[in-house]
Structure formats: structure tokens, C-alpha cells
Write a protein that holds these residues in place. Sequence first.
Motif, mmCIF file in Angstrom:
data_model
loop_
_atom_site.group_PDB
_atom_site.id
_atom_site.type_symbol
_atom_site.label_atom_id
_atom_site.label_comp_id
_atom_site.label_asym_id
_atom_site.label_seq_id
_atom_site.Cartn_x
_atom_site.Cartn_y
_atom_site.Cartn_z
ATOM 1 N N LYS A 59 4.078 0.223 89.958
ATOM 2 C CA LYS A 59 2.659 0.600 90.072
ATOM 3 C C LYS A 59 1.857 -0.462 90.804
ATOM 4 N N MET A 176 2.909 11.983 95.023
ATOM 5 C CA MET A 176 2.696 10.548 95.189
ATOM 6 C C MET A 176 2.390 10.173 96.634
ATOM 7 N N PRO A 180 -2.192 12.212 95.458
ATOM 8 C CA PRO A 180 -2.198 11.433 94.214
ATOM 9 C C PRO A 180 -3.537 11.428 93.476
ATOM 10 N N LYS A 285 -2.167 13.245 85.703
ATOM 11 C CA LYS A 285 -1.859 12.274 86.761
ATOM 12 C C LYS A 285 -1.084 11.080 86.207
ATOM 13 N N GLN A 289 2.822 10.069 87.262
ATOM 14 C CA GLN A 289 3.110 8.777 87.893
ATOM 15 C C GLN A 289 4.187 8.008 87.128
#
Length: 365
Positions: A59, A176, A180, A285, A289
Motif C-alpha cells: 500500500k 486498482m 480505484p 474499496k 484493496q
Amino acid sequence: MYILRSCSKKGLKVVALLISGFVFLLIFGVFHHPLEKDFYSNFHYPYDGDIEPLILELKNNRTPSIPRLNDYNFYYYKSCDGKCRDTSDLRLVYIIKSAPQNFEHRLAIRSSWGFQRRFSDVEIRTVFLIGLQKVPDVQVSLNEESQRYHDIVQANYTDSYFNNTFKTMCGFEWVMRYCPNAKFYMFIDDDYYISTKNVLRFLRFPINYPQYLKEPIASLNNLIELRKIQNVEIDLEDDVRLYTGFGFQSAPHRHYMSKWYVSLEEYPYHLWPPYISGGAYILSKAALQDMYYASFYMKHFRFDDIYVAILAYKTNIEPFHSKYFYFNKKPYSKFDYKYVIASHGYGDPKTMVKVWNEQKSLGNA
């Protein structure tokens, strides 16, 4: 002599019955079950370490010290790279898993629940996931369809049932790369009826849907109290990790004749992780992720709903079951679809559009 022959024949029949019984039990996987491992006390699935630090590093655009197990690296022949551009408040993206030849299904969806301008005050986007198609005429038609509607996402995997995990992960990677910024993503097969109105209602207050619509004042008071205690918002916070749909806890099929047969070598445990049906599910979301980054370190599995469940389990995301996502077709009645979010079993696009139009006229879609 006659007695000996008679006994011999009986003996052969007994042996034949025993052999037949043994083969029957073998085919139906009975002998596998004693060899299965207990899911709850002994679940291990590569990568077998703590995955949270790896997700955090990814991330933050850092390269983890542990090499990846997976690199999907999809090439998008049709990317819809502008689909989510220039939208500051994108609420929902429909990511529809569609077979290449299902042109009529896609047309029906575009004219009903997949229509992007269904609500003028809510930003919604729709794309169709499709793999490689070896039939030239079908691919030509797909090219024309893509040029006309600009909603086909096609990548370099063969479009087949046992490649559904690739199709799903293609959707994750597409999000992604190109989209996103939405709050929620709904993955759906193209033979579903969906009520966009109820999807949005559900996402406002999942834990009390549809009761809060029936008793709005009492539910609102309860929610205000919840917010005081747990800081829960009517609109789910951006960091909420939601993984929801019709939930299951079931066991692998061990009989050899099953379409879903799984060997002990492939998956040795007596139960699957708790999972949501792959036909229609919603990810926030934050959940998508974390699952996406976790997939770099999670061994591929050919059933997409199970693979997503393993990703959720390894990232400590608990599936949230809602009975208003119907795994089987809910029998249709004009006044019995008021709170239906999704229903499987609409392989006939005309029937789906007819049902959707009727529910729209009643204010339920």
C-alpha cells in the motif's frame, strides 16, 4: 457337484457386490473424509505467514522482502481506462462477469439495472469482464460492441468456467489500475436480476436492511446510539472492509464425478472458509484493496468464490451474509420483490428486463 457350483456362484456374487460397493464408495469420496484435516484447528494455505505487514508495504509502494507467489500481470486488449476518470464521488461500480457470446444479456443489463444514469445524484459505472475468445466471428462482434458501448474489459486469459478466478482477479486488477476511486464494487454474473435502488439502500445500513426502511424513525434512533458507541456512520466509512452477499459454510466435493471435485492434495481441509457466493457480491474499496494485495501471496485456486474467501480469511475480513442476495432464483411475484437486492436464475434476458421494468414502476428497482 451342483452344490459346489451353486456355492461358487454365490461367492462370486458376494465378491462382485463387495467390489461394486468399494468402487461406489471410492467414486463418491467416502475414503477421503477420514484423511481430511480440521479447518478450524489446522488451516494453512501458502503464503503461511503474517500477511498484514506485506499488504501495508505494498500500500505504501514499498517492495516486501518476501517474493510474490502470484503475478497476474493481465494485458488488457480493451481496458475502458477512462470509465472512472473525472468522477470525484463515484459510489458504485458494477463489474459483470459475462460470457463472450452473451450479447443479449449485456444489452438487457445496459437497458435495465446496469444503466449508469439510473439515478442522477449517484455516480455509477458498469463494465463487463470478458476473456479471450477463439471464435473469430464472436470476437469481431465483441470489437463492434466495445466500440459502440465502451464498457467491455477484455484481457489475456481464456474465457472458461475453470478460469473464473482469473476473470475475478482481472476485475480486481482493473479496479486498482483504472478505477480505484469508487466506494463499492459489485461483482455479478450476467444471469442475475439486480435492483440498483436496493443495492444503494443496503449500502447505507447493511446491518439493519431492510428493517430501517420499514421503521425509519426507530432505526435512525438506534443508529444514532450506535454511532455514539462505535462511531458507525449511516454512510459507511471509507475504511470499512465490507464483503457481503449470500453466505455459505460448506465442504469440498470429494466424489470424482462432481464438476466441483477437489482432491486432498489441492485442498486438504474438511470445510471451506466462510464464503460469499461468487454470483453476486459487494466489496468496499478497503476490502478489495486488501484482498488484491493479499492475492500476490496467496496460491491460486480455481474456484473464484473460494479463492476470494481465502483472501478474506487470511486478511481477517469477515463475510457478511444477507438473505436478500438470492443464490437461487427467487420465485417471482409482483409484490414480493420489494427488498430483493439480487436474484440468480435470469438466463432469459427478456424475462429479466420485464421483471426489472415492473419493479421499477413499483419503485423497487
